[in-house]
Design a protein around this motif. Structure first.
Motif, PDB file in Angstrom:
ATOM      1  N   ARG A   1      -6.144  -5.819   7.645  1.00 42.78           N
ATOM      2  CA  ARG A   1      -5.284  -5.137   6.623  1.00 42.78           C
ATOM      3  C   ARG A   1      -4.000  -6.022   6.895  1.00 42.78           C
ATOM      4  O   ARG A   1      -3.763  -6.566   7.905  1.00 42.78           O
ATOM      5  CB  ARG A   1      -4.747  -3.915   7.369  1.00 42.78           C
ATOM      6  CG  ARG A   1      -3.927  -3.176   6.360  1.00 42.78           C
ATOM      7  CD  ARG A   1      -3.781  -1.500   6.739  1.00 42.78           C
ATOM      8  NE  ARG A   1      -4.958  -0.943   6.201  1.00 42.78           N
ATOM      9  CZ  ARG A   1      -5.329   0.241   6.712  1.00 42.78           C
ATOM     10  NH1 ARG A   1      -4.919   0.768   7.679  1.00 42.78           N
ATOM     11  NH2 ARG A   1      -6.610   0.699   6.253  1.00 42.78           N
TER      12      ARG A   1
ATOM     13  N   CYS B   1     -15.789   3.723   7.775  1.00 45.48           N
ATOM     14  CA  CYS B   1     -14.945   3.367   6.692  1.00 45.48           C
ATOM     15  C   CYS B   1     -13.803   4.690   6.605  1.00 45.48           C
ATOM     16  O   CYS B   1     -13.193   4.380   5.737  1.00 45.48           O
ATOM     17  CB  CYS B   1     -15.809   3.438   5.370  1.00 45.48           C
ATOM     18  SG  CYS B   1     -17.044   2.211   5.423  1.00 45.48           S
TER      19      CYS B   1
ATOM     20  N   HIS C   1     -10.828   4.786   7.915  1.00 45.98           N
ATOM     21  CA  HIS C   1      -9.657   4.609   7.743  1.00 45.98           C
ATOM     22  C   HIS C   1      -9.325   3.372   7.162  1.00 45.98           C
ATOM     23  O   HIS C   1      -8.306   2.798   6.996  1.00 45.98           O
ATOM     24  CB  HIS C   1      -9.154   3.847   9.310  1.00 45.98           C
ATOM     25  CG  HIS C   1      -9.274   5.068  10.314  1.00 45.98           C
ATOM     26  ND1 HIS C   1      -8.535   6.060  10.327  1.00 45.98           N
ATOM     27  CD2 HIS C   1     -10.076   5.375  11.359  1.00 45.98           C
ATOM     28  CE1 HIS C   1      -8.535   7.186  11.105  1.00 45.98           C
ATOM     29  NE2 HIS C   1     -10.081   6.689  11.902  1.00 45.98           N
TER      30      HIS C   1
ATOM     31  N   ARG D   1      -8.669   1.273   3.281  1.00 47.16           N
ATOM     32  CA  ARG D   1      -7.972   1.658   2.107  1.00 47.16           C
ATOM     33  C   ARG D   1      -8.427   0.331   1.155  1.00 47.16           C
ATOM     34  O   ARG D   1      -9.029  -0.826   1.664  1.00 47.16           O
ATOM     35  CB  ARG D   1      -6.419   1.480   2.317  1.00 47.16           C
ATOM     36  CG  ARG D   1      -6.247   2.369   3.142  1.00 47.16           C
ATOM     37  CD  ARG D   1      -4.557   2.426   3.234  1.00 47.16           C
ATOM     38  NE  ARG D   1      -4.043   1.880   4.396  1.00 47.16           N
ATOM     39  CZ  ARG D   1      -2.881   1.708   4.847  1.00 47.16           C
ATOM     40  NH1 ARG D   1      -2.053   2.369   4.341  1.00 47.16           N
ATOM     41  NH2 ARG D   1      -2.587   0.927   5.890  1.00 47.16           N
ATOM     42  N   ALA D   2      -8.170   0.707   0.039  1.00 46.78           N
ATOM     43  CA  ALA D   2      -8.303  -0.363  -1.228  1.00 46.78           C
ATOM     44  C   ALA D   2      -7.384  -1.548  -0.601  1.00 46.78           C
ATOM     45  O   ALA D   2      -6.395  -1.233  -0.249  1.00 46.78           O
ATOM     46  CB  ALA D   2      -8.166  -0.080  -2.412  1.00 46.78           C
ATOM     47  N   ASN D   3      -7.721  -2.755  -0.950  1.00 43.55           N
ATOM     48  CA  ASN D   3      -6.691  -3.927  -0.794  1.00 43.55           C
ATOM     49  C   ASN D   3      -7.133  -4.446   0.776  1.00 43.55           C
ATOM     50  O   ASN D   3      -6.387  -5.451   1.111  1.00 43.55           O
ATOM     51  CB  ASN D   3      -5.358  -3.764  -1.082  1.00 43.55           C
ATOM     52  CG  ASN D   3      -5.206  -3.495  -2.635  1.00 43.55           C
ATOM     53  OD1 ASN D   3      -5.843  -4.378  -3.437  1.00 43.55           O
ATOM     54  ND2 ASN D   3      -4.115  -2.825  -2.957  1.00 43.55           N
ATOM     55  N   ASP D   4      -7.706  -3.396   1.511  1.00 44.55           N
ATOM     56  CA  ASP D   4      -8.087  -4.336   2.804  1.00 44.55           C
ATOM     57  C   ASP D   4      -9.229  -5.347   2.672  1.00 44.55           C
ATOM     58  O   ASP D   4      -9.766  -5.362   1.490  1.00 44.55           O
ATOM     59  CB  ASP D   4      -8.476  -3.192   3.719  1.00 44.55           C
ATOM     60  CG  ASP D   4      -7.701  -2.176   4.245  1.00 44.55           C
ATOM     61  OD1 ASP D   4      -6.479  -2.299   4.123  1.00 44.55           O
ATOM     62  OD2 ASP D   4      -8.133  -1.216   5.033  1.00 44.55           O
TER      63      ASP D   4
END
Length: 129
Positions: free
Chosen positions: A14, A67, A69, A71-74
C-alpha cells in the motif's frame, strides 16, 4: 475459480498516504502482508496494447480472510509482475474466496541466482526496494 491451487506467493503493498514536495502521491510502498493466490486461468490474462503504455490484466483468487484489509489501488506483487488491484469481489460459486481484478503496467523479470546479472547485490537492492 481455479483448480483450488493457491500456489503463488504475493506481497500486498500500500502506498503511503503522504505527498511529495510537488503535491504528488508518495512513491513509497509499504508491505501489508504476504498471501497465497491463484491466477484465474478461466478468465485468461488480457494484454491491452496501447502505444504509450501497454498494460496487462488478470484475476487472482485468494481467501476472503486474507483480503479483508485490501483496498482498490493496493499492489499485488508476484514474482513476474506488480499488479494494481482494480476491484475486489466475492468469487462466484465458492465459499470463502475473493477475486482480485488486477491490472499491471510493467512486468518484472525474475533473475536466477542472487537476482542480478553481474552479481552486484547493491544493484538488486537499489532496484527492488
Amino acid at each position: 475459480m481455479t483448480s483450488g491451487q493457491r500456489d503463488i506467493e504475493a506481497g500486498i503493498l500500500r502506498r503511503e498516504a503522504t505527498t511529495d514536495d510537488y503535491g504528488q502521491p508518495s512513491a513509497v510502498w509499504n508491505t501489508l502482508a504476504t498471501i497465497w493466490v491463484a491466477e484465474d486461468v478461466r478468465g485468461g490474462s488480457a494484454r491491452v496494447s496501447d502505444r504509450d503504455q501497454p498494460s496487462f490484466s488478470t484475476n487472482f483468487t485468494a481467501l476472503e480472510t486474507d483480503c479483508r484489509h485490501l483496498r482498490a489501488n493496493d499492489l499485488v506483487q508476484v514474482y513476474y509482475a506488480d499488479y494494481q488491484i482494480d476491484a475486489i469481489t466475492r468469487a462466484p460459486g465458492s465459499k470463502g474466496m475473493a477475486t482480485l481484478a488486477c491490472s499491471a503496467t510493467q512486468t518484472t523479470q525474475a533473475v536466477p541466482g542472487d537476482g542480478t546479472p553481474d552479481g552486484d547485490p547493491t544493484l538488486f537492492t537499489n532496484n527492488h526496494s
